[in-house]
Write an enzyme that holds these catalytic residues in place. Sequence first.
Site, PDB file in Angstrom:
ATOM      1  N   HIS A 269       0.847  -1.209   0.000  1.00 45.24           N
ATOM      2  CA  HIS A 269       0.000   0.000   0.000  1.00 45.24           C
ATOM      3  C   HIS A 269       0.883   1.260   0.000  1.00 45.24           C
ATOM      4  O   HIS A 269       0.719   2.139  -0.850  1.00 45.24           O
ATOM      5  CB  HIS A 269      -0.903  -0.017   1.243  1.00 45.24           C
ATOM      6  CG  HIS A 269      -1.761   1.203   1.396  1.00 45.24           C
ATOM      7  ND1 HIS A 269      -3.094   1.214   1.073  1.00 45.24           N
ATOM      8  CD2 HIS A 269      -1.479   2.453   1.834  1.00 45.24           C
ATOM      9  CE1 HIS A 269      -3.594   2.417   1.308  1.00 45.24           C
ATOM     10  NE2 HIS A 269      -2.625   3.187   1.775  1.00 45.24           N
ATOM     11  N   GLU A 270       1.794   1.323   0.935  1.00 44.06           N
ATOM     12  CA  GLU A 270       2.642   2.519   1.042  1.00 44.06           C
ATOM     13  C   GLU A 270       3.542   2.647  -0.187  1.00 44.06           C
ATOM     14  O   GLU A 270       3.877   3.743  -0.616  1.00 44.06           O
ATOM     15  CB  GLU A 270       3.465   2.497   2.336  1.00 44.06           C
ATOM     16  CG  GLU A 270       2.635   2.481   3.626  1.00 44.06           C
ATOM     17  CD  GLU A 270       1.582   3.582   3.729  1.00 44.06           C
ATOM     18  OE1 GLU A 270       1.764   4.651   3.114  1.00 44.06           O
ATOM     19  OE2 GLU A 270       0.554   3.366   4.406  1.00 44.06           O
ATOM     20  N   HIS A 273       1.774   4.633  -2.770  1.00 44.64           N
ATOM     21  CA  HIS A 273       1.883   6.076  -2.516  1.00 44.64           C
ATOM     22  C   HIS A 273       3.244   6.589  -2.995  1.00 44.64           C
ATOM     23  O   HIS A 273       3.339   7.620  -3.647  1.00 44.64           O
ATOM     24  CB  HIS A 273       1.773   6.359  -1.012  1.00 44.64           C
ATOM     25  CG  HIS A 273       0.375   6.344  -0.477  1.00 44.64           C
ATOM     26  ND1 HIS A 273      -0.613   7.163  -0.955  1.00 44.64           N
ATOM     27  CD2 HIS A 273      -0.197   5.629   0.530  1.00 44.64           C
ATOM     28  CE1 HIS A 273      -1.736   6.955  -0.270  1.00 44.64           C
ATOM     29  NE2 HIS A 273      -1.507   6.016   0.637  1.00 44.64           N
ATOM     30  N   GLU A 299      -4.570   8.015  -2.747  1.00 50.46           N
ATOM     31  CA  GLU A 299      -5.096   6.746  -2.246  1.00 50.46           C
ATOM     32  C   GLU A 299      -5.495   5.832  -3.407  1.00 50.46           C
ATOM     33  O   GLU A 299      -5.463   4.607  -3.278  1.00 50.46           O
ATOM     34  CB  GLU A 299      -6.280   7.026  -1.314  1.00 50.46           C
ATOM     35  CG  GLU A 299      -6.647   5.875  -0.397  1.00 50.46           C
ATOM     36  CD  GLU A 299      -5.591   5.532   0.656  1.00 50.46           C
ATOM     37  OE1 GLU A 299      -4.618   6.284   0.834  1.00 50.46           O
ATOM     38  OE2 GLU A 299      -5.739   4.468   1.293  1.00 50.46           O
TER      39      GLU A 299
HETATM   40 MG    MG Z   1      -2.888   5.372   2.205  1.00 47.98          MG
END
Ligand code: MG
Length: 505
Positions: A269-270, A273, A299
């Site tokens: 997830h990170e 980003h 996001e």
């Molecule tokens: Mg996030």
Amino acid sequence: MQQALIQNAAIKKLIESYKTIWSLNHVSALAFWDMNTYMPLEGAKGRGEALGKIALLTQQAFLDKSFIDLLSAAKSQHSLNEYEQAVIRLLQRSLKFYQALPPDFIEEFVRVTSEAHFSWKAAKEQSNFSLFEPHLQKIVELTRKKASYLGYKEHPYDALLDEYEEELTTKEVEQYFSELKEPLIALLKKIRSSRNYKEEHALENLDYNVENMKRLTNQLLATLHYNMDHLRVDVAPHPFSTTIGVGDTRITTRYEGKDFARSYSSTIHEYGHALYDLQTHEDLYYTPISGGSSLIIHESQSRFWENFIGKSLEFIHALYPELVQMQPELKNYTPEQIHHYFNIVKPSLIRTEADEVTYHLHVLIRFEIEKALIDNKVEVKDLPALWNKKYKEYLGITPPNDSEGILQDVHWSQGSIGYFPTYSLGTALSAIWKSHLEKELGPISALVSSKAGLKQIQDWLKEHIHQYGSTHTFGDLLRKKSSEPFSSKYLLDYLTDKYTTIYSL
Ligand code: MG
């Protein structure tokens, strides 16, 4: 040679002057990263003081007459390109913010939230809401004040939403959830009554060796990424990512020693980003439009990698040898079984660990509570009870303690109220990108097994999203791709397809 993206002399001058603000942002980001990773507990007060003063310096730099003159001169220029216009748009947006908020308010807000962060941490550790309550009370009061300083058309919550997502309104968020809520609850009901439904998967209780898991994190990042010289990974209980400066983007993950999907999902997830910021066009470095400022777009990138790649059967197949190396017991499980473990749907307590279906209900609960707080319809002291009531109503479960309930997320302690809706809307946007990408490149499932395929995905995201940094608002960026308005339709279609297969609905 290609022309530089920023051409206009007045804009160049403005960006040169902006470098002071850029530098203050740079050291603030580093101080914030340190505060959330390695700083000793007792450092909170000093760090709060320092960050409060830096926030004041940033405000002064924005309000400096010579800077405002440069901004006005830039505004009067004709035929600016989209990048140059975006530089002005974002600087004006910040200027408006700093003109609206009195300096002592800004300093107090930063100081209060820096200290609140550590009282939240202690309250969470001891599962004792009363330790955090007075700090949260103060934050809510300051936030109500902030909304009135910033101004709004219809609802004070609009002012707070706009801080995180340019132009997003309460009405739009209400509309979005009103379309999503019932179909999601219906899908969840169907899944729960399917024969394949399980309250628990054996792998959730499997312990792992933290050192082995750290090795897997590095292998995962090496598989996903092309240049580890501008990306580092550290440990934080509440994983986040931040870009400190050019060539320095940092992500964090966590290692609980159990249920490795949590650590795995956080990392990927990170990473999503980080990739967004890292793939900004280099001409935009040091400008206010480098990297992403729209949280919905941001996001949409993290959820894209987490859900469509990290949790896909094909990627798990490709990563299977590394997974077994990390945890030898996994050889008793097929990639299909591990895939099911990554994608198990069930009502649970913690948003960041929630499955793709129930996730949005966690966000909806926050949204409703935040709105009620800002409307003065609920008092801080009554929040734990309200929280538990809503979890019972929407998810059918009650947190056994406040640590796993009202205290679970870091955001309120940081003064971030109005932030949560972007998590859900960003996920809906990720499903829209998926449909566009697949129309052009074919199914993601066919791309994720090879480095070349992953590179194709990265390049597509760079071309349509990342290269622009913050040049476009999320609505404008989407309109470049399609005339269809933003909605939860693609998200609902994707979830229905995916879980109909997994649970044989
Ligand atoms: Mg996030």
